[in-house]
Design a protein around this motif. Structure first.
Motif, PDB file in Angstrom:
ATOM      1  N   ILE A  61       1.556  13.256   3.027  1.00 49.45           N
ATOM      2  CA  ILE A  61       2.473  13.008   4.133  1.00 49.45           C
ATOM      3  C   ILE A  61       3.590  12.075   3.683  1.00 49.45           C
ATOM      4  O   ILE A  61       3.491  11.410   2.652  1.00 49.45           O
ATOM      5  CB  ILE A  61       1.742  12.434   5.372  1.00 49.45           C
ATOM      6  N   SER A  62       4.634  12.047   4.473  1.00 47.59           N
ATOM      7  CA  SER A  62       5.791  11.205   4.150  1.00 47.59           C
ATOM      8  C   SER A  62       5.433   9.741   4.380  1.00 47.59           C
ATOM      9  O   SER A  62       5.267   9.295   5.506  1.00 47.59           O
ATOM     10  CB  SER A  62       6.999  11.619   4.993  1.00 47.59           C
ATOM     11  N   VAL A  63       5.279   9.028   3.264  1.00 48.77           N
ATOM     12  CA  VAL A  63       4.942   7.604   3.268  1.00 48.77           C
ATOM     13  C   VAL A  63       5.924   6.926   2.322  1.00 48.77           C
ATOM     14  O   VAL A  63       6.108   7.384   1.187  1.00 48.77           O
ATOM     15  CB  VAL A  63       3.488   7.377   2.791  1.00 48.77           C
ATOM     16  N   ASP A  64       6.548   5.845   2.765  1.00 48.02           N
ATOM     17  CA  ASP A  64       7.498   5.160   1.892  1.00 48.02           C
ATOM     18  C   ASP A  64       6.770   4.332   0.838  1.00 48.02           C
ATOM     19  O   ASP A  64       5.529   4.275   0.819  1.00 48.02           O
ATOM     20  CB  ASP A  64       8.514   4.337   2.688  1.00 48.02           C
ATOM     21  N   LEU A  65       7.515   3.690  -0.034  1.00 48.61           N
ATOM     22  CA  LEU A  65       6.905   2.968  -1.149  1.00 48.61           C
ATOM     23  C   LEU A  65       6.097   1.750  -0.714  1.00 48.61           C
ATOM     24  O   LEU A  65       5.255   1.271  -1.458  1.00 48.61           O
ATOM     25  CB  LEU A  65       7.981   2.560  -2.160  1.00 48.61           C
ATOM     26  N   GLY A  67       4.049   1.935   1.734  1.00 51.51           N
ATOM     27  CA  GLY A  67       2.837   2.497   2.324  1.00 51.51           C
ATOM     28  C   GLY A  67       2.970   2.808   3.805  1.00 51.51           C
ATOM     29  O   GLY A  67       2.007   3.205   4.453  1.00 51.51           O
ATOM     30  N   LYS A  68       4.160   2.644   4.354  1.00 50.33           N
ATOM     31  CA  LYS A  68       4.391   2.893   5.777  1.00 50.33           C
ATOM     32  C   LYS A  68       4.779   4.353   5.990  1.00 50.33           C
ATOM     33  O   LYS A  68       5.706   4.857   5.343  1.00 50.33           O
ATOM     34  CB  LYS A  68       5.510   1.983   6.278  1.00 50.33           C
ATOM     35  N   PRO A  69       4.087   5.046   6.923  1.00 52.72           N
ATOM     36  CA  PRO A  69       4.445   6.438   7.199  1.00 52.72           C
ATOM     37  C   PRO A  69       5.874   6.562   7.733  1.00 52.72           C
ATOM     38  O   PRO A  69       6.334   5.726   8.510  1.00 52.72           O
ATOM     39  CB  PRO A  69       3.439   6.877   8.266  1.00 52.72           C
ATOM     40  N   ILE A  70       6.562   7.589   7.279  1.00 51.82           N
ATOM     41  CA  ILE A  70       7.879   7.943   7.799  1.00 51.82           C
ATOM     42  C   ILE A  70       7.596   8.955   8.900  1.00 51.82           C
ATOM     43  O   ILE A  70       7.104  10.051   8.622  1.00 51.82           O
ATOM     44  CB  ILE A  70       8.763   8.537   6.691  1.00 51.82           C
ATOM     45  N   THR A  71       7.881   8.580  10.132  1.00 48.81           N
ATOM     46  CA  THR A  71       7.382   9.333  11.276  1.00 48.81           C
ATOM     47  C   THR A  71       8.486   9.940  12.129  1.00 48.81           C
ATOM     48  O   THR A  71       9.663   9.624  11.975  1.00 48.81           O
ATOM     49  CB  THR A  71       6.522   8.417  12.171  1.00 48.81           C
ATOM     50  N   GLY A  72       8.038  10.778  13.043  1.00 49.24           N
ATOM     51  CA  GLY A  72       8.896  11.343  14.072  1.00 49.24           C
ATOM     52  C   GLY A  72       9.297  12.774  13.821  1.00 49.24           C
ATOM     53  O   GLY A  72       9.264  13.267  12.700  1.00 49.24           O
TER      54      GLY A  72
END
Length: 175
Positions: A61-65, A67-72
């Motif tokens: 899944i889309s997670v930034d460096l 470790g936070k998910p890129i959501t929406g």
């Protein structure tokens, strides 16, 4: 004298192989990309599977460096550009998972396939433009022929952790 020549050739070959071994990681460094630690799977499944000379990587899944998910959802609260960046982070995480699986990214002989899901509103139809974020990054990192792959890009009404994008990959690797 003949033995000395063979040693010299062997030394040159070893130096050449050492330089080649680090090519993908050097490219990542030149692009300013540092691979994160491979994330833990969110379920009861294998994060990757090596079968002969193929490496299958479960959806990232889309997670930034950080470790936070890129959501929406794309096409609703988020733009195509947001989705493109989210897909780019999926590709970075696929490479991180590949490194965890095979150790040396230069064992990648070819990217075979990307399978992508885009968290999108029902009327959104630009999924390929979003997934280009992953395809473009793979082309930058792996180069022309190694990165020439097939793919699918489909819309989904939701993804795990409300991620904007999820992408799986198949690579051919040297054994």
């Amino acid at each position: 004298m003949f033995g000395g020549t063979c040693s010299a050739i062997r030394t040159v070959n070893l130096i050449g192989n050492f330089q080649k071994m680090a090519a993908i990681e050097q490219t990542l460094e030149q692009l300013g990309i540092e691979l994160p630690s491979a994330p833990r799977p969110l379920g009861n499944f294998a994060p990757y599977l090596v079968d002969g000379d193929y490496l299958y990587i479960s959806g990232q899944i889309s997670v930034d460096l950080s470790g936070k998910p890129i959501t929406g959802k794309i096409g609703k609260e988020n733009s195509i550009e947001h989705g493109y960046e989210a897909a780019r982070f999926c590709a970075i995480n696929l490479l991180a998972r590949a490194k965890a699986a095979i150790g040396d990214l230069d064992r990648i002989e070819r990217l075979i396939k990307l399978g992508a899901f885009v968290n999108a509103e029902a009327s959104f139809s630009q999924h390929p433009k979003v997934v280009n974020g992953a395809s473009d990054l793979m082309t930058e990192v792996l180069g022309g022929k190694k990165a020439n792959h097939v793919r699918f890009a489909v819309g989904s009404n939701s993804l795990p952790s409300d991620a904007s994008v999820e992408i799986e990959a198949v690579f051919r690797v040297s054994v």
